[in-house]
Enzyme design. Structure first.
Site, PDB file in Angstrom:
ATOM      1  N   CYS A   1       9.446  -4.159 -33.742  1.00 35.21           N
ATOM      2  CA  CYS A   1       8.719  -5.148 -34.552  1.00 35.21           C
ATOM      3  C   CYS A   1       8.369  -4.640 -35.943  1.00 35.21           C
ATOM      4  O   CYS A   1       8.390  -5.399 -36.896  1.00 35.21           O
ATOM      5  CB  CYS A   1       7.443  -5.573 -33.848  1.00 35.21           C
ATOM      6  SG  CYS A   1       7.763  -6.507 -32.343  1.00 35.21           S
ATOM      7  N   HIS A   2       8.034  -3.344 -36.038  1.00 40.64           N
ATOM      8  CA  HIS A   2       7.513  -2.843 -37.311  1.00 40.64           C
ATOM      9  C   HIS A   2       8.546  -2.098 -38.148  1.00 40.64           C
ATOM     10  O   HIS A   2       8.264  -1.719 -39.277  1.00 40.64           O
ATOM     11  CB  HIS A   2       6.317  -1.925 -37.071  1.00 40.64           C
ATOM     12  CG  HIS A   2       5.133  -2.635 -36.498  1.00 40.64           C
ATOM     13  ND1 HIS A   2       4.431  -3.579 -37.203  1.00 40.64           N
ATOM     14  CD2 HIS A   2       4.539  -2.561 -35.269  1.00 40.64           C
ATOM     15  CE1 HIS A   2       3.440  -4.047 -36.442  1.00 40.64           C
ATOM     16  NE2 HIS A   2       3.496  -3.455 -35.269  1.00 40.64           N
TER      17      HIS A   2
ATOM     18  N   CYS B   1     -21.019  15.482 -33.379  1.00 44.54           N
ATOM     19  CA  CYS B   1     -22.218  15.479 -34.224  1.00 44.54           C
ATOM     20  C   CYS B   1     -23.404  14.902 -33.459  1.00 44.54           C
ATOM     21  O   CYS B   1     -24.519  15.401 -33.567  1.00 44.54           O
ATOM     22  CB  CYS B   1     -21.971  14.722 -35.532  1.00 44.54           C
ATOM     23  SG  CYS B   1     -21.093  15.740 -36.757  1.00 44.54           S
TER      24      CYS B   1
ATOM     25  N   CYS C   1       7.538  -0.056 -30.776  1.00 37.08           N
ATOM     26  CA  CYS C   1       6.814  -0.344 -32.018  1.00 37.08           C
ATOM     27  C   CYS C   1       7.832  -0.644 -33.120  1.00 37.08           C
ATOM     28  O   CYS C   1       7.667  -1.581 -33.906  1.00 37.08           O
ATOM     29  CB  CYS C   1       5.953   0.841 -32.453  1.00 37.08           C
ATOM     30  SG  CYS C   1       5.022   1.662 -31.150  1.00 37.08           S
TER      31      CYS C   1
ATOM     32  N   CYS D   1      -1.660  -3.881 -29.828  1.00 33.96           N
ATOM     33  CA  CYS D   1      -0.207  -4.085 -29.790  1.00 33.96           C
ATOM     34  C   CYS D   1       0.359  -3.663 -28.440  1.00 33.96           C
ATOM     35  O   CYS D   1       1.286  -4.293 -27.938  1.00 33.96           O
ATOM     36  CB  CYS D   1       0.492  -3.348 -30.936  1.00 33.96           C
ATOM     37  SG  CYS D   1       0.448  -4.277 -32.480  1.00 33.96           S
TER      38      CYS D   1
ATOM     39  N   HIS E   1     -25.390  15.182 -43.938  1.00 30.74           N
ATOM     40  CA  HIS E   1     -24.215  14.936 -44.779  1.00 30.74           C
ATOM     41  C   HIS E   1     -24.540  14.431 -46.180  1.00 30.74           C
ATOM     42  O   HIS E   1     -23.688  14.494 -47.059  1.00 30.74           O
ATOM     43  CB  HIS E   1     -23.250  13.989 -44.055  1.00 30.74           C
ATOM     44  CG  HIS E   1     -22.663  14.627 -42.830  1.00 30.74           C
ATOM     45  ND1 HIS E   1     -21.869  15.743 -42.899  1.00 30.74           N
ATOM     46  CD2 HIS E   1     -22.787  14.341 -41.514  1.00 30.74           C
ATOM     47  CE1 HIS E   1     -21.503  16.107 -41.680  1.00 30.74           C
ATOM     48  NE2 HIS E   1     -22.053  15.278 -40.813  1.00 30.74           N
TER      49      HIS E   1
END
Lengths: 106, 256
Positions: free
Chosen positions: B74-75, B217, B71, B109, B176
């Site tokens: 590239c990043h 939930c 990763c 990716c 909620h």
């Protein structure tokens, strides 16, 4: 390799009480729970945790199946001399993990 | 106290309460936790999710797949390249034109850039990378992108959120929105904002994704949970992010 997070001060005054915290990744499987196949999952826990300061033991604890996964331990010690604080965990299935940190006492 | 210090304290108090409450009554699940759990989350050496962050940080630099790239290749440094990223997913992936959540983006990716196998849903590997990336958005306000390609997905999510389901015949909103702040057996009902994902949930004794939370939930409604890859989760996640717009990311969070 064991995944450990230790938090201890890098420096301390002689005679000062320092707080030391240690967190380790571990399933702490109790040995009482049935798995998805209905059979009991074998116990797999850390049994023993200890800390030494320049080789001298400053803390020890026995762990039990009632302790949650990824156990977190916090304790205090009196800063006596510069050197190494070393931690060791051991338990079922031959589990052993070790970690150490340096501390400078002035 | 000098006037200057008083002013500084007042500003600090004001910005803190603004950041927490947004002035509109919305509260992150963090605020509904006991002080002990808040302390556990705040202390990076007591928050067990940080063990996964540590694992994610090392996975970030490991080469994988036929491309032999990590990763980081590239990043680069995640603390700059991934800052704010978790605060705006789900988003549209430019390669496919399709909406993905953060886990989907990571796996895109994996498969198209690293030429590696996707990481399994809810696997430690995927959660660890997710936690490491989410950490880079700590304190950032949730900022869903203004991409029109997300509109229908969000509308689906909003609709699902209000739809009664399961043997209990309740909707997400029944708990909620209508009953947030009240108790459900021993648990207090939070407003259900996705600020802290992936979370270390004490009941799980493990790190888990927002999907896992939503599944809990749904099972609680005595409804059949959708499979992990179902569009319903992506729709709900997209809607929850819109609903939580502006709330600060507190990932990786601890929850009861």
């Amino acid at each position: 390799m064991a995944n450990v997070l230790v938090n201890a001060p890098k420096t301390a005054k002689k005679g000062q009480v320092v707080e030391i915290k240690a967190l380790i990744m571990h399933v702490m499987e109790t040995g009482f729970r049935p798995g998805t196949n209905g059979r009991i999952i074998p116990r797999n826990i850390i049994e023993d945790f200890s800390a030494t300061w320049n080789g001298r033991e400053i803390f020890r604890m026995k762990m039990s199946p009632a302790i949650a996964a990824n156990p977190f331990v916090s304790f205090s010690a009196v800063a006596s001399e510069s050197g190494i604080i070393a931690f060791r965990w051991s338990g079922d299935e031959g589990f052993v993990a070790a970690h150490q940190v340096d501390i400078t006492v002035t | 106290m000098t006037g200057l210090r008083l002013a500084a304290v007042l500003i600090a108090v004001f910005t803190a309460s603004f950041a927490l409450a947004q002035g509109d009554g919305r509260r992150s699940g963090y605020q509904d936790m006991s002080p002990a759990l808040q302390k556990m989350q705040d202390d990076d050496t007591a928050n067990p999710a940080m063990l996964f962050v540590q694992a994610g940080a090392s996975a970030w630099t490991e080469k994988a797949g036929a491309a032999g790239k990590s990763c980081a290749d590239c990043h680069g440094d995640a603390s700059s390249s991934m800052k704010g990223v978790a605060a705006r997913y789900p988003a549209v992936a430019p390669e496919t034109g399709q909406p993905v959540d953060l886990e989907g983006r990571i796996n895109l990716c994996r498969t198209t850039r690293q030429l590696a196998d996707p990481l399994a849903a809810e696997s430690d590997g995927l959660l660890a990378l997710g936690a490491y990336i989410a950490l880079q958005s700590r304190g950032q306000p949730i900022a869903p992108p203004g991409d029109p390609r997300l509109s229908s997905l969000r509308a689906e999510g909003a609709d699902l959120y209000k739809r009664r389901q399961g043997q209990l015949n309740l909707s997400c909103a029944n708990c909620h929105d209508d009953n947030a702040g009240r108790k459900l057996a021993g648990a207090s009902i939070p407003q259900g904002h996705p600020t802290g994902y992936p979370i270390y949930r004490l009941e799980w004794q493990a790190l888990g994704s927002l999907k896992r939370r939503l599944r809990n939930c749904v099972v609680g409604l005595r409804a059949e949970p959708w499979p992990y890859e179902a569009r319903e989760y992506l729709a709900l996640e997209s809607w929850l992010m819109v609903r939580a717009r502006g709330l600060a990311i507190d990932a990786p969070a601890v929850r009861p």
